[in-house]
Design a protein around this motif. Sequence first.
Motif, PDB file in Angstrom:
ATOM      1  N   ALA A 117      52.585  35.681  35.081  1.00 48.66           N
ATOM      2  CA  ALA A 117      52.640  37.114  34.774  1.00 48.66           C
ATOM      3  C   ALA A 117      51.524  37.558  33.825  1.00 48.66           C
ATOM      4  N   ASP A 118      50.855  36.622  33.175  1.00 45.77           N
ATOM      5  CA  ASP A 118      49.741  36.967  32.295  1.00 45.77           C
ATOM      6  C   ASP A 118      48.481  37.326  33.076  1.00 45.77           C
ATOM      7  N   VAL A 119      48.406  36.895  34.331  1.00 41.72           N
ATOM      8  CA  VAL A 119      47.226  37.146  35.156  1.00 41.72           C
ATOM      9  C   VAL A 119      47.288  38.573  35.684  1.00 41.72           C
ATOM     10  N   GLU A 120      46.279  39.355  35.336  1.00 39.48           N
ATOM     11  CA  GLU A 120      46.255  40.755  35.746  1.00 39.48           C
ATOM     12  C   GLU A 120      45.335  41.002  36.929  1.00 39.48           C
ATOM     13  N   THR A 121      44.201  40.298  36.984  1.00 34.49           N
ATOM     14  CA  THR A 121      43.223  40.498  38.049  1.00 34.49           C
ATOM     15  C   THR A 121      42.680  39.144  38.482  1.00 34.49           C
ATOM     16  N   VAL A 122      42.483  38.989  39.798  1.00 33.08           N
ATOM     17  CA  VAL A 122      41.877  37.778  40.355  1.00 33.08           C
ATOM     18  C   VAL A 122      40.754  38.207  41.286  1.00 33.08           C
ATOM     19  N   VAL A 123      39.588  37.587  41.111  1.00 31.99           N
ATOM     20  CA  VAL A 123      38.433  37.842  41.956  1.00 31.99           C
ATOM     21  C   VAL A 123      38.077  36.518  42.629  1.00 31.99           C
ATOM     22  N   VAL A 124      37.988  36.532  43.967  1.00 29.62           N
ATOM     23  CA  VAL A 124      37.625  35.334  44.732  1.00 29.62           C
ATOM     24  C   VAL A 124      36.420  35.683  45.593  1.00 29.62           C
ATOM     25  N   ASP A 125      35.360  34.884  45.468  1.00 27.34           N
ATOM     26  CA  ASP A 125      34.109  35.144  46.193  1.00 27.34           C
ATOM     27  C   ASP A 125      33.615  36.567  45.969  1.00 27.34           C
ATOM     28  N   GLY A 126      33.800  37.075  44.759  1.00 25.48           N
ATOM     29  CA  GLY A 126      33.336  38.401  44.432  1.00 25.48           C
ATOM     30  C   GLY A 126      34.226  39.530  44.943  1.00 25.48           C
ATOM     31  N   ARG A 127      35.354  39.191  45.548  1.00 23.12           N
ATOM     32  CA  ARG A 127      36.269  40.190  46.121  1.00 23.12           C
ATOM     33  C   ARG A 127      37.556  40.214  45.303  1.00 23.12           C
ATOM     34  N   ILE A 128      37.995  41.402  44.868  1.00 24.33           N
ATOM     35  CA  ILE A 128      39.237  41.516  44.111  1.00 24.33           C
ATOM     36  C   ILE A 128      40.404  41.289  45.062  1.00 24.33           C
ATOM     37  N   VAL A 129      41.229  40.272  44.770  1.00 26.86           N
ATOM     38  CA  VAL A 129      42.395  39.966  45.613  1.00 26.86           C
ATOM     39  C   VAL A 129      43.708  40.295  44.908  1.00 26.86           C
ATOM     40  N   VAL A 130      43.686  40.372  43.573  1.00 25.37           N
ATOM     41  CA  VAL A 130      44.846  40.796  42.788  1.00 25.37           C
ATOM     42  C   VAL A 130      44.334  41.793  41.764  1.00 25.37           C
ATOM     43  N   GLU A 131      45.000  42.950  41.699  1.00 25.42           N
ATOM     44  CA  GLU A 131      44.622  43.973  40.724  1.00 25.42           C
ATOM     45  C   GLU A 131      45.896  44.567  40.144  1.00 25.42           C
ATOM     46  N   ASP A 132      45.943  44.665  38.834  1.00 31.29           N
ATOM     47  CA  ASP A 132      47.159  45.125  38.145  1.00 31.29           C
ATOM     48  C   ASP A 132      48.375  44.307  38.581  1.00 31.29           C
ATOM     49  N   ARG A 133      48.178  42.999  38.719  1.00 29.39           N
ATOM     50  CA  ARG A 133      49.228  42.029  39.085  1.00 29.39           C
ATOM     51  C   ARG A 133      49.802  42.261  40.479  1.00 29.39           C
TER      52      ARG A 133
ATOM     53  N   ALA B  76      43.165  37.601  32.292  1.00 29.49           N
ATOM     54  CA  ALA B  76      44.527  37.401  31.802  1.00 29.49           C
ATOM     55  C   ALA B  76      44.744  38.210  30.531  1.00 29.49           C
ATOM     56  N   ALA B  77      45.956  38.729  30.396  1.00 28.18           N
ATOM     57  CA  ALA B  77      46.342  39.444  29.183  1.00 28.18           C
ATOM     58  C   ALA B  77      46.654  38.415  28.103  1.00 28.18           C
ATOM     59  N   LEU B  78      45.923  38.459  27.025  1.00 26.21           N
ATOM     60  CA  LEU B  78      46.089  37.456  25.964  1.00 26.21           C
ATOM     61  C   LEU B  78      46.933  37.954  24.799  1.00 26.21           C
ATOM     62  N   GLN B  79      47.169  39.243  24.729  1.00 24.18           N
ATOM     63  CA  GLN B  79      47.937  39.796  23.619  1.00 24.18           C
ATOM     64  C   GLN B  79      49.433  39.714  23.915  1.00 24.18           C
ATOM     65  N   LYS B  80      49.912  38.486  24.029  1.00 26.56           N
ATOM     66  CA  LYS B  80      51.321  38.211  24.292  1.00 26.56           C
ATOM     67  C   LYS B  80      51.807  37.227  23.231  1.00 26.56           C
ATOM     68  N   PRO B  81      53.060  37.342  22.807  1.00 20.24           N
ATOM     69  CA  PRO B  81      53.558  36.454  21.743  1.00 20.24           C
ATOM     70  C   PRO B  81      53.396  34.965  22.060  1.00 20.24           C
ATOM     71  N   HIS B  82      53.611  34.579  23.337  1.00 19.78           N
ATOM     72  CA  HIS B  82      53.533  33.159  23.666  1.00 19.78           C
ATOM     73  C   HIS B  82      52.097  32.624  23.696  1.00 19.78           C
ATOM     74  N   LEU B  83      51.110  33.505  23.572  1.00 18.14           N
ATOM     75  CA  LEU B  83      49.715  33.067  23.538  1.00 18.14           C
ATOM     76  C   LEU B  83      49.089  33.257  22.159  1.00 18.14           C
ATOM     77  N   GLN B  84      49.914  33.504  21.164  1.00 15.07           N
ATOM     78  CA  GLN B  84      49.423  33.730  19.804  1.00 15.07           C
ATOM     79  C   GLN B  84      49.950  32.655  18.873  1.00 15.07           C
ATOM     80  N   PRO B  85      49.259  32.267  17.856  1.00 14.14           N
ATOM     81  CA  PRO B  85      47.866  32.582  17.607  1.00 14.14           C
ATOM     82  C   PRO B  85      46.972  31.786  18.547  1.00 14.14           C
ATOM     83  N   VAL B  86      45.790  32.293  18.809  1.00 13.42           N
ATOM     84  CA  VAL B  86      44.850  31.591  19.683  1.00 13.42           C
ATOM     85  C   VAL B  86      44.207  30.465  18.888  1.00 13.42           C
ATOM     86  N   ASN B  87      44.429  29.251  19.361  1.00 13.42           N
ATOM     87  CA  ASN B  87      43.800  28.081  18.731  1.00 13.42           C
ATOM     88  C   ASN B  87      42.631  27.620  19.576  1.00 13.42           C
ATOM     89  N   CYS B  88      42.912  27.301  20.817  1.00 18.16           N
ATOM     90  CA  CYS B  88      41.895  26.920  21.791  1.00 18.16           C
ATOM     91  C   CYS B  88      42.242  27.691  23.065  1.00 18.16           C
TER      92      CYS B  88
END
Length: 79
Positions: A39-55, A15-27
């Motif tokens: 929309a923050d999720v950029e890549t998803v890997v399931v069972d070692g297989r990339i199923v989402v790449e560049d959203r 996930a892209a963390l450098q977004k205003p709604h995720l700052q400042p990082v507390n936990c």
Amino acid sequence: MKTVREGALADVILAALQKPHLQPVNCLVSDLVYCGKAADVETVVVDGRIVVEDRRAVHCDLPALFAGAAAAVRRIEGR
């Protein structure tokens, strides 16, 4: 025991963390759960297989998926 290592199957999101709604990082986990967006999720890997790449779904025929969904709606509505 669960491990992340080369050769191991994994379910992981990047996930892209450098977004205003995720700052400042507390936990990080709480911030993602309560403030994160799909929309923050950029890549998803399931069972070692990339199923989402560049959203984008990698192995999904979106036009066929949309056509199937439209056909299902027509069947449900009786058209």
